[in-house]
Design a protein around this motif. Structure first.
Motif, PDB file in Angstrom:
ATOM      1  N   GLY A 274       0.780  -1.231   0.000  1.00  0.00           N
ATOM      2  CA  GLY A 274       0.000   0.000   0.000  1.00  0.00           C
ATOM      3  C   GLY A 274       0.807   1.272   0.000  1.00  0.00           C
ATOM      4  O   GLY A 274       0.311   2.323   0.419  1.00  0.00           O
ATOM      5  N   HIS A 275       2.047   1.224  -0.459  1.00  0.00           N
ATOM      6  CA  HIS A 275       2.967   2.360  -0.393  1.00  0.00           C
ATOM      7  C   HIS A 275       3.111   2.992  -1.772  1.00  0.00           C
ATOM      8  O   HIS A 275       2.887   2.345  -2.803  1.00  0.00           O
ATOM      9  CB  HIS A 275       4.322   1.872   0.109  1.00  0.00           C
ATOM     10  CG  HIS A 275       5.222   2.955   0.606  1.00  0.00           C
ATOM     11  ND1 HIS A 275       5.042   3.582   1.815  1.00  0.00           N
ATOM     12  CD2 HIS A 275       6.305   3.544   0.031  1.00  0.00           C
ATOM     13  CE1 HIS A 275       5.990   4.484   1.983  1.00  0.00           C
ATOM     14  NE2 HIS A 275       6.750   4.493   0.917  1.00  0.00           N
ATOM     15  N   PRO A 276       3.491   4.281  -1.837  1.00  0.00           N
ATOM     16  CA  PRO A 276       3.799   4.891  -3.147  1.00  0.00           C
ATOM     17  C   PRO A 276       4.821   4.060  -3.916  1.00  0.00           C
ATOM     18  O   PRO A 276       5.790   3.558  -3.351  1.00  0.00           O
ATOM     19  CB  PRO A 276       4.354   6.271  -2.769  1.00  0.00           C
ATOM     20  CG  PRO A 276       3.687   6.587  -1.465  1.00  0.00           C
ATOM     21  CD  PRO A 276       3.569   5.276  -0.744  1.00  0.00           C
ATOM     22  N   GLU A 277       4.587   3.924  -5.201  1.00  0.00           N
ATOM     23  CA  GLU A 277       5.418   3.038  -6.028  1.00  0.00           C
ATOM     24  C   GLU A 277       6.828   3.589  -6.186  1.00  0.00           C
ATOM     25  O   GLU A 277       7.008   4.752  -6.553  1.00  0.00           O
ATOM     26  CB  GLU A 277       4.764   2.863  -7.398  1.00  0.00           C
ATOM     27  CG  GLU A 277       3.380   2.226  -7.300  1.00  0.00           C
ATOM     28  CD  GLU A 277       2.529   2.494  -8.513  1.00  0.00           C
ATOM     29  OE1 GLU A 277       2.971   3.305  -9.370  1.00  0.00           O
ATOM     30  OE2 GLU A 277       1.426   1.906  -8.607  1.00  0.00           O
ATOM     31  N   PRO A 278       7.846   2.773  -5.908  1.00  0.00           N
ATOM     32  CA  PRO A 278       9.227   3.244  -6.087  1.00  0.00           C
ATOM     33  C   PRO A 278       9.564   3.400  -7.565  1.00  0.00           C
ATOM     34  O   PRO A 278       8.812   2.972  -8.444  1.00  0.00           O
ATOM     35  CB  PRO A 278      10.062   2.145  -5.422  1.00  0.00           C
ATOM     36  CG  PRO A 278       9.205   0.933  -5.478  1.00  0.00           C
ATOM     37  CD  PRO A 278       7.786   1.401  -5.378  1.00  0.00           C
ATOM     38  N   ILE A 279      10.691   4.032  -7.811  1.00  0.00           N
ATOM     39  CA  ILE A 279      11.128   4.320  -9.182  1.00  0.00           C
ATOM     40  C   ILE A 279      12.511   3.722  -9.389  1.00  0.00           C
ATOM     41  O   ILE A 279      13.370   3.788  -8.502  1.00  0.00           O
ATOM     42  CB  ILE A 279      11.162   5.837  -9.433  1.00  0.00           C
ATOM     43  CG1 ILE A 279       9.738   6.424  -9.316  1.00  0.00           C
ATOM     44  CG2 ILE A 279      11.777   6.175 -10.779  1.00  0.00           C
ATOM     45  CD1 ILE A 279       9.697   7.941  -9.391  1.00  0.00           C
ATOM     46  N   GLU A 288      11.640   3.505 -14.703  1.00  0.00           N
ATOM     47  CA  GLU A 288      10.466   2.653 -14.584  1.00  0.00           C
ATOM     48  C   GLU A 288       9.795   2.919 -13.250  1.00  0.00           C
ATOM     49  O   GLU A 288      10.466   3.036 -12.228  1.00  0.00           O
ATOM     50  CB  GLU A 288      10.852   1.174 -14.653  1.00  0.00           C
ATOM     51  CG  GLU A 288      11.480   0.727 -15.946  1.00  0.00           C
ATOM     52  CD  GLU A 288      11.907  -0.729 -15.868  1.00  0.00           C
ATOM     53  OE1 GLU A 288      11.038  -1.614 -16.058  1.00  0.00           O
ATOM     54  OE2 GLU A 288      13.103  -0.983 -15.602  1.00  0.00           O
ATOM     55  N   VAL A 289       8.473   3.008 -13.276  1.00  0.00           N
ATOM     56  CA  VAL A 289       7.698   3.074 -12.055  1.00  0.00           C
ATOM     57  C   VAL A 289       7.334   1.639 -11.679  1.00  0.00           C
ATOM     58  O   VAL A 289       6.667   0.939 -12.436  1.00  0.00           O
ATOM     59  CB  VAL A 289       6.435   3.930 -12.234  1.00  0.00           C
ATOM     60  CG1 VAL A 289       5.608   3.934 -10.952  1.00  0.00           C
ATOM     61  CG2 VAL A 289       6.815   5.351 -12.621  1.00  0.00           C
ATOM     62  N   LEU A 290       7.785   1.184 -10.519  1.00  0.00           N
ATOM     63  CA  LEU A 290       7.650  -0.217 -10.135  1.00  0.00           C
ATOM     64  C   LEU A 290       6.289  -0.458  -9.485  1.00  0.00           C
ATOM     65  O   LEU A 290       6.169  -0.585  -8.263  1.00  0.00           O
ATOM     66  CB  LEU A 290       8.786  -0.615  -9.184  1.00  0.00           C
ATOM     67  CG  LEU A 290      10.211  -0.287  -9.683  1.00  0.00           C
ATOM     68  CD1 LEU A 290      11.242  -0.836  -8.717  1.00  0.00           C
ATOM     69  CD2 LEU A 290      10.431  -0.833 -11.088  1.00  0.00           C
ATOM     70  N   ALA A 291       5.268  -0.521 -10.334  1.00  0.00           N
ATOM     71  CA  ALA A 291       3.916  -0.764  -9.842  1.00  0.00           C
ATOM     72  C   ALA A 291       3.749  -2.237  -9.510  1.00  0.00           C
ATOM     73  O   ALA A 291       4.196  -3.111 -10.264  1.00  0.00           O
ATOM     74  CB  ALA A 291       2.890  -0.340 -10.887  1.00  0.00           C
ATOM     75  N   PRO A 292       3.102  -2.572  -8.395  1.00  0.00           N
ATOM     76  CA  PRO A 292       2.916  -3.975  -8.038  1.00  0.00           C
ATOM     77  C   PRO A 292       1.928  -4.665  -8.969  1.00  0.00           C
ATOM     78  O   PRO A 292       0.958  -4.056  -9.435  1.00  0.00           O
ATOM     79  CB  PRO A 292       2.371  -3.902  -6.602  1.00  0.00           C
ATOM     80  CG  PRO A 292       1.723  -2.562  -6.510  1.00  0.00           C
ATOM     81  CD  PRO A 292       2.531  -1.654  -7.385  1.00  0.00           C
ATOM     82  N   SER A 293       2.178  -5.931  -9.259  1.00  0.00           N
ATOM     83  CA  SER A 293       1.263  -6.681 -10.122  1.00  0.00           C
ATOM     84  C   SER A 293      -0.065  -6.948  -9.431  1.00  0.00           C
ATOM     85  O   SER A 293      -1.111  -7.023 -10.075  1.00  0.00           O
ATOM     86  CB  SER A 293       1.918  -8.005 -10.537  1.00  0.00           C
ATOM     87  OG  SER A 293       2.272  -8.766  -9.387  1.00  0.00           O
ATOM     88  N   VAL A 294      -0.018  -7.091  -8.110  1.00  0.00           N
ATOM     89  CA  VAL A 294      -1.233  -7.303  -7.319  1.00  0.00           C
ATOM     90  C   VAL A 294      -1.224  -6.297  -6.176  1.00  0.00           C
ATOM     91  O   VAL A 294      -0.345  -6.367  -5.310  1.00  0.00           O
ATOM     92  CB  VAL A 294      -1.312  -8.736  -6.763  1.00  0.00           C
ATOM     93  CG1 VAL A 294      -2.573  -8.894  -5.909  1.00  0.00           C
ATOM     94  CG2 VAL A 294      -1.294  -9.753  -7.887  1.00  0.00           C
ATOM     95  N   PRO A 295      -2.166  -5.355  -6.124  1.00  0.00           N
ATOM     96  CA  PRO A 295      -2.189  -4.396  -5.016  1.00  0.00           C
ATOM     97  C   PRO A 295      -2.381  -5.093  -3.673  1.00  0.00           C
ATOM     98  O   PRO A 295      -3.060  -6.122  -3.588  1.00  0.00           O
ATOM     99  CB  PRO A 295      -3.392  -3.494  -5.354  1.00  0.00           C
ATOM    100  CG  PRO A 295      -3.608  -3.687  -6.826  1.00  0.00           C
ATOM    101  CD  PRO A 295      -3.215  -5.089  -7.123  1.00  0.00           C
TER     102      PRO A 295
END
Length: 407
Positions: A274-279, A288-295
């Motif tokens: 649940g944290h801001p996505e790292p870069i 790249e914005v490292l968005a999680p595959s599953v929130p």
């Protein structure tokens, strides 16, 4: 009689100037501007204004309220010696006025002088209470700063062959107690990091930060997987919440991102709760914005079992991982536009993590105009490029004109 009062008032003005202002150094005007200078001069202005008013107004009007107000205003803002001098100046001014008009022995003037004297003594007492309160507040701030520095020590510049830099930026210059956290650990499974944000502020938030940091350092050494580390943090919060009669005592929940950089590999594993996505910034300026595959939900939200899943990314030599709290991504400019770190960093090249964070914090201040409303924690971990020397130069990231809030 009126002429004598005016001459007495003139002599009183000179006495007040010497009694209240003192020497030039005593006024403190060298470092005072605007409202601060006005507050410093206000007690003396009240006394001088009272003298002028009494000398010019009809005899049935009195300026005693101005002399009563002067020491009361000085009490919370001035030192003890200046408060005493202001009180003395007020009392002497009233005495001088009544001597000049020959009414010093009448009942009403005597009551006026006693009123001003009582107020001056009360102002000295108030000054002592305020000074003790300020001393206690200063002591509390020192303790809070020491606690935060003990919980969040500055990591070494190189850990496990990687370059590391961290920053904690408080929203207010004199505030040190917050709920943002970071930690780096060199483990048998690689370099592991955590960046998180506790809901809330104050000593309760610091306690929650201490629980997370302590649990992370232990789990990072013992757990074979990054998912196992996240579960250990979850259990630590649940255990502390039970001991403290509910998670509300531990600030409720914590958003966190965990990352693992295995030794001898170019991969990067990330678990986001649940944290801001790292870069991930690459050596050529791409990111790249490292968005999680599953929130996933934040840590500490007791809504049933939550299976953690680590996403794997490539982190080649020269790349830098940037993790941050929402104090960065939710920083706003005067128009209410949020700061977008990905847009501001895209295309930039930095010698190392320290230069990245220095430029980033400067850019956030420019974006917000120095009006930050939330603390922020920043952590950058870079994999050095082959043969790349470690340099210490600052690369500005402002002035490009294609990010939000430019100008």
């Amino acid at each position: 009689m009126g002429e004598e009062r005016r001459r007495g008032a003139g002599r009183g003005v000179d006495a007040v100037g010497r009694a209240v202002f003192g020497s030039p150094d005593d006024t403190g005007t060298s470092g005072s501007r605007g409202s601060r200078r006005f507050v410093r001069m206000l007690p003396a202005l009240l006394i001088v204004g009272g003298l002028l008013f009494d000398s010019l107004a009809p005899t049935n009007f009195t300026a005693v309220p101005l002399f009563v107000a002067a020491p009361l205003i000085a009490a919370p803002f001035f030192s003890l010696s200046r408060t005493v001098r202001t009180g003395i100046a007020s009392v002497l001014s009233v005495i001088a006025m009544r001597l000049s008009d020959g009414t010093s022995t009448r009942v009403v003037p005597v009551i006026e002088m006693l009123t001003v004297l009582t107020t001056a003594v009360l102002a000295v007492f108030i000054n002592g209470v305020v000074r003790r309160g300020n001393e206690q507040l200063a002591s509390a701030r020192v303790i809070a700063e020491t606690a935060m520095r003990a919980v969040l020590p500055t990591p070494a510049e190189r850990i496990g062959g990687l370059q590391v830099a961290a920053r904690y930026e408080a929203a207010q210059a004199d505030e040190f107690v917050g709920g943002d956290l970071y930690a780096v650990a060199d483990t048998p499974y690689g370099v592991r990091v955590v960046v998180g944000d506790v809901r809330g502020k104050g000593l309760g938030a610091v306690e929650a930060v201490a629980v997370i940091i302590g649990s992370f350092r232990e789990a990072a050494e013992q757990e074979r997987s990054l998912e196992g580390v996240a579960q250990r943090l979850e259990r630590a919060l649940a255990r502390e919440g039970t001991r403290r009669y509910g998670l509300d005592a531990m600030e409720g929940f914590i958003t966190a991102v965990l990352a693992e950089i295995p030794p001898g590999a170019t991969s990067l594993r990330v678990v986001n709760r649940g944290h801001p996505e790292p870069i991930l910034l690459h050596a050529d300026g791409a990111l790249e914005v490292l968005a999680p595959s599953v929130p996933a939900l934040p840590l500490g939200m007791d809504l049933g079992a939550w299976p953690d899943r680590a996403d794997v990314w490539e982190m080649p030599p020269g790349a830098t991982l940037l993790a941050f709290t929402d104090g960065l991504s939710e920083a706003r400019n005067a128009d209410g536009v949020f700061y977008d770190p990905a847009a501001r960093l895209r295309g930039r090249i930095f010698p190392g993590p320290e230069e990245l964070l220095s430029a980033l914090t400067d850019d956030v201040r420019l974006h917000t105009g120095g009006r930050a409303t939330d603390d922020m924690a920043l952590l950058a971990v870079g994999r050095p490029a082959e043969g790349q020397p470690v340099r210490r130069t600052t690369v500005p990231i402002v002035g490009r004109g294609d990010g939000p809030g430019e100008g």
